[in-house]
Design an enzyme around this catalytic site. Structure first.
Site, PDB file in Angstrom:
ATOM      1  N   ASP A   1       0.841  -1.208   0.000  1.00 11.86           N
ATOM      2  CA  ASP A   1       0.000   0.000   0.000  1.00 11.86           C
ATOM      3  C   ASP A   1       0.876   1.258   0.000  1.00 11.86           C
ATOM      4  O   ASP A   1       0.552   2.261   0.620  1.00 11.86           O
ATOM      5  CB  ASP A   1      -0.954  -0.013   1.215  1.00 11.86           C
ATOM      6  CG  ASP A   1      -1.980   1.109   1.199  1.00 11.86           C
ATOM      7  OD1 ASP A   1      -2.135   1.758   0.153  1.00 11.86           O
ATOM      8  OD2 ASP A   1      -2.605   1.340   2.245  1.00 11.86           O
TER       9      ASP A   1
ATOM     10  N   MET B   1     -23.538   5.535   8.413  1.00 11.64           N
ATOM     11  CA  MET B   1     -23.509   4.131   8.838  1.00 11.64           C
ATOM     12  C   MET B   1     -24.513   3.364   7.987  1.00 11.64           C
ATOM     13  O   MET B   1     -25.681   3.220   8.341  1.00 11.64           O
ATOM     14  CB  MET B   1     -23.837   4.025  10.335  1.00 11.64           C
ATOM     15  CG  MET B   1     -23.992   2.592  10.849  1.00 11.64           C
ATOM     16  SD  MET B   1     -22.527   1.560  10.578  1.00 11.64           S
ATOM     17  CE  MET B   1     -23.298  -0.056  10.414  1.00 11.64           C
TER      18      MET B   1
HETATM   19 CA    CA Z   1      -4.093   2.994  -0.116  1.00 10.62          CA
END
Ligand code: CA
Length: 724
Positions: free
Chosen positions: A355, A696
């Site tokens: 990432d 939510m």
């Molecule tokens: Ca990312």
């Protein structure tokens, strides 16, 4: 045609009320947008301007055009573009506030954004108006001198879209051009507003709304174009950046960052080349490579630089099982702005497995290196190496680690990181530095031409990586390909693993640290450099401070009542220099990192704070501590196996917003201590979507009622553990 956008001139700033007033129009607006996401103009002109008069008649930034943006570095008083100038140095020539008098700095006005969600915006200031974005892509325009609200625009992002956001309902700012404000919204729209009134001029859907795309970054403007990317690589999308005509919102070009299905024609020669660096069926899940933040522009070279994000899924053995560098993931692309053509590329993390985005702040400067002046591009991407490139050719100049780095041993002569085989997690779990939050994330850096230093909001932190052998792509779910949550073990004092955030002054020529100030935790604010030889930065633990640019000595500090992530800006009106910061704890780190991000007494509480010499306004207090509901007893019949399954399901579906180990980070409800009402209505909330408007949404497509009960039981057990 849409009659008018949803706006509120109420100074109460109550998002909830403003949002509900607009609900009736939301359906029509969104439906008409859905049909034409490819990029045509939706609603041109015709909106009704407000009847309220503004508090300052000189509010038209009509003259902010290419010529004025090109000269933005010379004009000291304003802040016209995201990084102040196209080179994005975030250096202001203002010196009224300096090292001698900064101790007299005080608050002159503040505005309560009435939100506990994260605030990441860099404001803009032109012709006396200050433009700031808050959560949910809402824009506020203020009288920059007094703080009086001129207008507010709420694009009415559907609350349920929060489910496909990796990092909160955040927005990092707007662009200003030829009398209009340009805004990207969480649900993928690009919107043009009249800068004077806030009324809607046009809007286009820039993404396929059936896919988990989002926009959090600030658009950039040049040559009559508005350039905008998007996010979503955590969920599985194919990245791209687009340019729309500023005048009418017509799509000018779109540049994809990773190749699509190789059985179909490639969109460009660059992608045809890039496809040789991929293996397997990557296009089925998108591949990633989203362009969600950093950009810069060099008008002399006529090059637009964009940063490209991580792969999707993160684990490369799932994404491209036969290997390959996976261009243009984790790369900097130099584009021809008229066409979007890729002129050169540089990949900061080949074959991304961690990432490690290269979307971080891209900064341009002319530096003397080895006796000659080089036109450079600088970036401190997540992977922990500070890169200096020749921005004309993309040629590598230098790179050194600016934080603890274990995944690579250094870089070779071409700037390619040399992976460390001893830290390779494909053979088993490993603690790796940096983790997915990066050695540096989106928080902007600043450059001071006097000291020659770059001021980086850096962080030393690790994560535990382990491939999930059973991973399968799940639409609208987190798709990392990693087995457990990212953040387990990122704080372990017994093992000597901690999180350290710093204000790091980095010499980009010598590639070494000049000085650093360590903070209590990670995810501190972006930086601002001024000709007063000051560096301004807010901190995650709720302070805003000024340091001497040469040596980092702290010269002034104020509490601000909430964590600061965004970068401040400065401007001058009627001979008075102001410093403004949009504060408000929240975003990806606070939502997901659990114990690492749960700083004592730091809560969300978005507010705009503007300081000047002699200011005497009182700092508003922190938002009140949310009540902790009594932890109910575990329901009868719950087994250890139920709790383990609840833990697993929570990590899969809930952790990204409600935190590792269900430890809330101060911005959304702490589920260990939910109220009796929440426990009563737990299934209605999680499966019935009764709180979708608050962000939510329903998870009925991925969870059954009995699974939800397992999650609830595990949360109750977490509450009891936390009370021990
Ligand atoms: Ca990312």
């Amino acid at each position: 045609m849409i009659a008018s956008a949803c706006m509120s001139w109420s100074t109460s700033g109550d998002d909830t009320q403003a949002r509900s007033r607009c609900v009736a129009r939301r359906g029509a607006l969104v439906l008409s947008v859905l049909g034409i996401w490819a990029g045509s103009c939706l609603a041109c002109a015709g909106s009704s301007p407000p009847s309220q008069s503004t508090s300052n008649s000189a509010a038209s930034p009509q003259s902010v055009d290419d010529a004025r943006l090109a000269r933005a570095g010379e004009g000291a008083d304003e802040w016209l573009a995201h990084g102040r100038t196209w080179s994005e140095q975030r250096f202001s020539p203002l010196a009224d506030i300096d090292t001698e008098n900064v101790n007299q700095l005080g608050l002159v006005w503040t505005f309560d954004l009435e939100t506990t969600r994260g605030v990441e915006a860099t404001p803009l200031m032109a012709d006396g108006s200050l433009y700031v974005t808050g959560p949910w892509s809402v824009v506020y325009a203020f009288d920059a001198k007094t703080g009086a609200l001129r207008w507010k625009f709420d694009p009415e992002v559907p609350g349920g879209h929060a489910r496909v956001l990796c990092c909160g309902v955040v927005n990092r700012g707007v662009a200003l051009y030829r009398g209009r404000i340009y805004l990207g919204t969480l649900d993928g729209r690009l919107i043009a507003l009249d800068a004077k009134t806030g009324s809607l001029v046009w809007e286009v859907q820039t993404t396929d709304p059936t896919l988990p795309y989002s926009i959090t970054g600030a658009p950039r403007v040049l040559q009559g174009l508005v350039v905008i990317g998007n996010g979503g690589a955590e969920f599985g999308v194919r990245g791209y950046v687009s340019a729309y005509r500023a005048e009418d919102g017509e799509l000018a070009w779109r540049t994809w960052t990773v190749p699509g299905n190789p059985d179909l024609p490639f969109e460009s020669k660059a992608l045809e080349m890039a496809a040789y660096t991929w293996t397997g069926d990557w296009w089925k899940t998108g591949g990633g490579g989203t362009v969600w933040d950093g950009m810069a522009y060099d008008p002399e070279l006529d090059l637009l630089y964009v940063g490209v994000g991580n792969g999707s899924p993160h684990a490369r053995d799932h994404r491209s099982p036969g290997g390959g560098d996976n261009l243009f993931l984790s790369s900097i692309l130099a584009l021809r702005p008229a066409t979007g053509e890729v002129v050169w590329h540089f990949q900061t993390t080949p074959a991304d497995n961690w990432d490690y985005t290269s979307t971080q702040h891209i900064m341009l400067a002319d530096l003397e290196i080895d006796g000659r002046v080089r036109k450079v591009l600088m970036q401190a991407p997540k992977n922990g190496f500070f890169f200096v490139l020749d921005r004309e050719t993309g040629e590598f100049i230098s790179a050194k680690p600016f934080v603890k780095v274990t995944w690579a041993k250094g870089v070779d002569v071409h700037g390619r990181p040399i992976e460390n085989p001893d830290n390779d997690y494909s053979k088993g779990p490993q603690m790796v530095w940096p983790g997915p939050f990066g050695g540096h994330n989106w928080h902007p850096m600043a450059f001071h031409p006097g000291t020659g230093l770059v001021y980086i909001p850096s962080q030393d932190m690790a994560s535990r990586y382990e491939v999930d052998p059973a991973w399968e792509h799940r639409k609208r779910s987190l798709n990392t390909g990693l087995s457990t949550d990212f953040f387990t073990g990122s704080v372990d004092p017994d093992a000597g693993i901690s999180v350290v955030g710093s204000l790091l002054a980095w010499d980009p020529v010598a590639q070494r640290e000049a000085w650093r100030v360590e903070h209590g935790g990670a995810w501190n604010g972006g930086t601002l450099a001024t000709a007063g030889d000051l560096i301004f930065q807010g901190t995650a633990d709720g302070r805003f401070a000024a340091y001497r640019a040469q040596d980092g000595e702290k010269l002034w500090e104020s509490p601000v009542g909430t964590g600061v992530m965004a970068a401040p800006i400065t401007y001058r009106i009627d001979g008075v220099q102001y410093v403004v910061v949009a504060a408000g704890w929240g975003s990806g780190y606070s939502l997901s990192a659990g114990p690492a991000a749960a700083l004592p007494a730091v809560r969300g509480g978005g507010r705009v704070l503007t300081f000047a010499l002699g200011g005497e306004v009182e700092i508003p207090p922190p938002s009140p501590e949310p009540p902790r509901g009594p932890v109910p007893p575990l329901p009868e019949g719950v087994s250890e196996a139920d709790l383990r399954e609840g833990d697993r399901l929570f990590a899969r579906e809930c952790l990204l917003c409600h935190g590792t180990f269900a430890v809330g980070g101060g911005s959304v409800p702490d589920l260990r201590f939910s109220s009796p009402e929440v426990h009563e209505r737990f299934v209605d909330i999680t499966l019935g979507g009764i709180r979708a408007d608050r962000g939510m949404p329903s998870f009925a497509d991925v969870l059954t009622p009995s699974q939800v009960r397992q999650i609830q039981a595990w949360l109750i057990s977490r509450g009891h553990q936390s009370l021990d």
